[in-house]
Design a protein around this motif. Structure first.
Motif, mmCIF file in Angstrom:
data_model
loop_
_atom_site.group_PDB
_atom_site.id
_atom_site.type_symbol
_atom_site.label_atom_id
_atom_site.label_comp_id
_atom_site.label_asym_id
_atom_site.label_seq_id
_atom_site.Cartn_x
_atom_site.Cartn_y
_atom_site.Cartn_z
ATOM 1 N N LYS A 320 0.811 -1.220 0.000
ATOM 2 C CA LYS A 320 0.000 0.000 0.000
ATOM 3 C C LYS A 320 0.845 1.271 0.000
ATOM 4 O O LYS A 320 0.293 2.377 -0.123
ATOM 5 C CB LYS A 320 -0.925 0.014 1.221
ATOM 6 N N VAL A 321 2.156 1.151 0.156
ATOM 7 C CA VAL A 321 3.022 2.334 0.189
ATOM 8 C C VAL A 321 2.839 3.129 -1.105
ATOM 9 O O VAL A 321 2.831 2.568 -2.199
ATOM 10 C CB VAL A 321 4.492 1.930 0.359
ATOM 11 N N ALA A 322 2.697 4.445 -0.973
ATOM 12 C CA ALA A 322 2.487 5.304 -2.140
ATOM 13 C C ALA A 322 3.355 6.545 -2.037
ATOM 14 O O ALA A 322 3.471 7.146 -0.960
ATOM 15 C CB ALA A 322 1.017 5.703 -2.259
ATOM 16 N N ALA A 323 3.968 6.923 -3.144
ATOM 17 C CA ALA A 323 4.808 8.120 -3.213
ATOM 18 C C ALA A 323 4.062 9.231 -3.935
ATOM 19 O O ALA A 323 3.341 8.982 -4.908
ATOM 20 C CB ALA A 323 6.110 7.812 -3.937
ATOM 21 N N VAL A 324 4.250 10.469 -3.466
ATOM 22 C CA VAL A 324 3.655 11.644 -4.102
ATOM 23 C C VAL A 324 4.704 12.742 -4.153
ATOM 24 O O VAL A 324 5.289 13.100 -3.127
ATOM 25 C CB VAL A 324 2.418 12.151 -3.337
ATOM 26 N N SER A 325 4.944 13.280 -5.336
ATOM 27 C CA SER A 325 5.856 14.413 -5.475
ATOM 28 C C SER A 325 5.158 15.704 -5.070
ATOM 29 O O SER A 325 3.962 15.883 -5.325
ATOM 30 C CB SER A 325 6.336 14.514 -6.929
ATOM 31 N N ASN A 326 5.926 16.607 -4.435
ATOM 32 C CA ASN A 326 5.449 17.954 -4.127
ATOM 33 C C ASN A 326 6.538 18.912 -4.607
ATOM 34 O O ASN A 326 7.342 19.426 -3.838
ATOM 35 C CB ASN A 326 5.200 18.104 -2.621
ATOM 36 N N GLY A 330 10.227 20.889 -3.468
ATOM 37 C CA GLY A 330 11.347 19.975 -3.666
ATOM 38 C C GLY A 330 11.246 18.728 -2.810
ATOM 39 O O GLY A 330 12.267 18.238 -2.307
ATOM 40 N N GLU A 331 10.030 18.173 -2.656
ATOM 41 C CA GLU A 331 9.811 17.051 -1.748
ATOM 42 C C GLU A 331 9.211 15.852 -2.469
ATOM 43 O O GLU A 331 8.479 16.000 -3.448
ATOM 44 C CB GLU A 331 8.842 17.457 -0.625
ATOM 45 N N VAL A 332 9.496 14.670 -1.928
ATOM 46 C CA VAL A 332 8.749 13.458 -2.244
ATOM 47 C C VAL A 332 8.230 12.891 -0.933
ATOM 48 O O VAL A 332 8.993 12.733 0.037
ATOM 49 C CB VAL A 332 9.614 12.414 -2.971
ATOM 50 N N TRP A 333 6.931 12.627 -0.888
ATOM 51 C CA TRP A 333 6.267 12.064 0.283
ATOM 52 C C TRP A 333 5.974 10.589 0.036
ATOM 53 O O TRP A 333 5.523 10.213 -1.047
ATOM 54 C CB TRP A 333 4.931 12.772 0.542
ATOM 55 N N GLY A 367 -1.702 9.815 -4.349
ATOM 56 C CA GLY A 367 -1.896 11.202 -4.744
ATOM 57 C C GLY A 367 -1.154 11.551 -6.017
ATOM 58 O O GLY A 367 -0.394 10.744 -6.565
ATOM 59 N N VAL A 368 -1.380 12.790 -6.498
ATOM 60 C CA VAL A 368 -0.676 13.332 -7.663
ATOM 61 C C VAL A 368 -0.240 14.754 -7.332
ATOM 62 O O VAL A 368 -0.871 15.455 -6.533
ATOM 63 C CB VAL A 368 -1.550 13.340 -8.931
ATOM 64 N N ASP A 369 0.848 15.188 -7.961
ATOM 65 C CA ASP A 369 1.398 16.511 -7.707
ATOM 66 C C ASP A 369 0.565 17.583 -8.395
ATOM 67 O O ASP A 369 -0.247 17.312 -9.289
ATOM 68 C CB ASP A 369 2.845 16.552 -8.203
ATOM 69 N N ALA A 370 0.806 18.823 -7.988
ATOM 70 C CA ALA A 370 0.230 19.961 -8.701
ATOM 71 C C ALA A 370 0.855 20.040 -10.091
ATOM 72 O O ALA A 370 1.869 19.416 -10.378
ATOM 73 C CB ALA A 370 0.493 21.241 -7.918
ATOM 74 N N GLY A 371 0.262 20.841 -10.933
ATOM 75 C CA GLY A 371 0.737 20.980 -12.310
ATOM 76 C C GLY A 371 -0.455 20.993 -13.232
ATOM 77 O O GLY A 371 -0.843 22.036 -13.747
ATOM 78 N N ILE A 372 -1.044 19.818 -13.423
ATOM 79 C CA ILE A 372 -2.317 19.759 -14.135
ATOM 80 C C ILE A 372 -3.362 20.537 -13.353
ATOM 81 O O ILE A 372 -4.175 21.278 -13.902
ATOM 82 C CB ILE A 372 -2.771 18.293 -14.322
ATOM 83 N N LEU A 373 -3.340 20.376 -12.041
ATOM 84 C CA LEU A 373 -4.238 21.089 -11.134
ATOM 85 C C LEU A 373 -3.401 22.037 -10.272
ATOM 86 O O LEU A 373 -2.184 21.880 -10.147
ATOM 87 C CB LEU A 373 -5.006 20.099 -10.274
ATOM 88 N N THR A 374 -4.051 22.996 -9.642
ATOM 89 C CA THR A 374 -3.340 24.028 -8.911
ATOM 90 C C THR A 374 -2.621 23.479 -7.685
ATOM 91 O O THR A 374 -1.527 23.940 -7.335
ATOM 92 C CB THR A 374 -4.319 25.132 -8.476
ATOM 93 N N HIS A 375 -3.217 22.479 -7.034
ATOM 94 C CA HIS A 375 -2.662 21.936 -5.796
ATOM 95 C C HIS A 375 -2.487 20.422 -5.921
ATOM 96 O O HIS A 375 -3.180 19.770 -6.723
ATOM 97 C CB HIS A 375 -3.589 22.239 -4.616
ATOM 98 N N PRO A 376 -1.589 19.845 -5.120
ATOM 99 C CA PRO A 376 -1.517 18.379 -5.080
ATOM 100 C C PRO A 376 -2.861 17.793 -4.655
ATOM 101 O O PRO A 376 -3.558 18.361 -3.794
ATOM 102 C CB PRO A 376 -0.434 18.108 -4.027
ATOM 103 N N ILE A 377 -3.233 16.668 -5.249
ATOM 104 C CA ILE A 377 -4.460 15.960 -4.892
ATOM 105 C C ILE A 377 -4.068 14.655 -4.225
ATOM 106 O O ILE A 377 -3.358 13.836 -4.814
ATOM 107 C CB ILE A 377 -5.336 15.672 -6.126
ATOM 108 N N ILE A 378 -4.521 14.448 -2.991
ATOM 109 C CA ILE A 378 -4.174 13.252 -2.226
ATOM 110 C C ILE A 378 -5.458 12.704 -1.612
ATOM 111 O O ILE A 378 -6.320 13.463 -1.167
ATOM 112 C CB ILE A 378 -3.127 13.556 -1.144
ATOM 113 N N VAL A 379 -5.576 11.387 -1.567
ATOM 114 C CA VAL A 379 -6.820 10.751 -1.140
ATOM 115 C C VAL A 379 -6.720 10.337 0.325
ATOM 116 O O VAL A 379 -5.733 9.720 0.756
ATOM 117 C CB VAL A 379 -7.129 9.518 -2.007
#
Length: 493
Positions: A320-326, A330-333, A367-379
């Protein structure tokens, strides 16, 4: 009297004992170190009020040709899309094979006779763990292509919410993952049930998979004893990760089309979603380490919180581990389940700009990083809803904090008598400081405070080692710099 600056380096150090973290930050939640100051992360708010039917294990955001944004979300038995307004549409393909919301294992508690092995020791792996179902998603032009790890078919959805995705004609089945390359080939990873087979369609045509002299479709089997988990685009290559090593596929043109070489060993990924791509390359979590690839060979990242993370991760649910760029910071969560939880309830963050780490607790699945959308989207794992992150300072009632390891004078033999704190905080009163003292590492810890950091504050406590806890308001964008303590150095005790 002397003024002692509390000039602690950025980031958390959480390996080994508490005393080994002297002069460093040792614990944190909902904070980051950015531009040389300690500050809160951004808060969150709901993107869509409609929850998914199961935990979301795949998320993808993209723009259609007309400029409207879409988000796709997949669970163990459903596939959804959300339009720009946040409206959810169920587009689950007809006949989708349901998978597992949780990893299933038969090698843990209750698998053998009572008392057969020592209490608290990891069980022998007597049978395979069936991982939680995840989704691999990508964009084929303006269309969505997606593959559930339990279903194995490759689906395409063409932006009509009333029309369900259909399996791509001639595409292999029983696939583990998918990837669209920079050259516009659709790659099926673990194709046809072969966990080491990489198969790709003809260029610009995802319905042609049989190699002919007139097309560029083809396949290669990885020379590895592992099995493919996922793939990403990085540095004009397709990086393909197994559970034990890493391989790079490079386009060479006809007749061979792609060449694949191993670029790292003993660097397998812990789960299908545990990788993030940033401008510098790709970063992922392994079973005991973190890794980075930017072309050439894979590098292990020196991790200052590895002991904390890997000694308390639920290995049985690590799929279930998931990575999300921010990227804005300059972060990866990485979100992961602790040993006391079957669902992601903690996070670890690597700042690749200043090479620092942070830890904390949030229940998020993907989740997904901002770019396509204004803010990161995380569930959220708690209510299965999409959230915009880095918005405001709402943390559902939790207050951000950072806590240091022991602070000592000289070699640590002398007792400090602290008489005053001179704070360095920009919002005057939005942050409190609490002090914890001991005379030796296993001594009873005494707590003093909290004290407001609005003005110089009189204190009265002694100790050979002192820890400070900074706790900020959950409603403001505070900053903490270099606080100072007025200290009278005492004798030995």
């Amino acid at each position: 009297m002397a003024l002692i600056p509390l000039d602690l380096p950025a980031g958390v150090y959480r390996n080994g004992t508490e005393l080994q973290a002297q002069g460093r930050w040792r614990d944190s939640n909902l904070v980051r170190w950015f531009e040389n100051t300690l500050r809160p992360i951004g808060g969150w708010r709901t993107r869509s009020d409609t929850a998914s039917a199961g935990q979301v294990r795949g998320l993808h955001a993209w723009l259609e040709n007309g400029g409207d944004s879409w988000i796709a979300a997949g669970s163990y038995n459903k596939l959804y899309v959300y339009n720009a307004g946040g409206t959810q549409f169920d587009i689950t393909p007809a006949g989708l094979t349901s998978g597992n919301e949780d990893a299933v294992q038969s090698s843990g508690y209750g698998n053998s006779f009572y008392g057969a092995e020592a209490y608290g020791i990891e069980r022998q792996q007597l049978s395979a763990i069936v991982p939680a179902t995840t989704w691999a998603m990508d964009s084929w032009g303006e269309y969505l292509v997606a593959c559930s790890s339990s279903d194995g078919k490759i689906y395409e959805w063409q932006l009509v919410t009333s029309t369900l995705p259909t399996a791509i004609t001639n595409a292999p089945i029983n696939c583990r993952s998918i990837l669209v390359t920079e050259e516009r080939f659709l790659m099926a990873l673990g194709a046809g049930g072969n966990p080491r087979l990489v198969q790709w369609s003809d260029r610009e045509n995802n319905t042609v998979w049989t190699p002919l002299a007139t097309n560029e479709a083809g396949s290669l089997e990885l020379q590895t004893s592992g099995m493919i988990e996922c793939g990403v685009r990085v540095q004009n290559q397709a990086l393909i990760l197994t559970n034990i090593d890493a391989h790079a596929a490079t386009y060479s043109g006809p007749p061979y089309v792609y060449g694949i070489e191993r670029v790292g060993t003993a660097c397998g990924i812990v789960s299908n979603n545990a990788i993030a791509v940033v401008d510098k390359g790709a970063l992922w979590m392994g079973n005991r380490s973190f890794f980075f690839y930017s072309g050439g060979t894979v590098e292990e990242i020196d991790c200052e919180v590895a002991d904390y993370v890997f000694s308390d991760i639920n290995q049985g649910q690590s799929s279930k581990v998931a990575a999300v760029s921010n990227a804005n910071f300059g972060e990866v969560w990485w979100f992961y389940p602790s040993s006391s939880s079957n669902e992601n309830n903690r996070y670890v963050v690597y700042n690749y700009l200043n090479n620092t780490w942070a830890i904390g607790q949030i229940s998020r699945t993907v989740g997904v990083d901002a770019g396509i959308l204004t803010h990161p989207i995380i569930v959220s794992a708690a209510n299965k809803k999409l959230y915009e992150h880095e918005v405001g300072f709402n943390y559902d009632g939790v207050e951000p904090f950072a806590e240091s390891g022991p602070i000592v004078i000289g070699n640590g033999d002398n007792v400090m008598a602290v008489t005053q704190m001179i704070p360095d905080e920009n919002n005057q009163g939005d942050v409190d400081a609490t002090f914890k003292t001991r005379f030796y590492p296993n001594d009873l810890e005494r707590t003093y405070g909290p004290f407001s950091m609005s003005n110089p504050t009189s204190l009265r406590f002694t100790g050979r080692q002192v820890r400070i806890r900074i706790e900020g308001s959950s409603s403001s964008d505070w900053r903490v710099g270099i606080n100072r303590l007025e200290v009278r150095q005492g004798g030995r005790r």
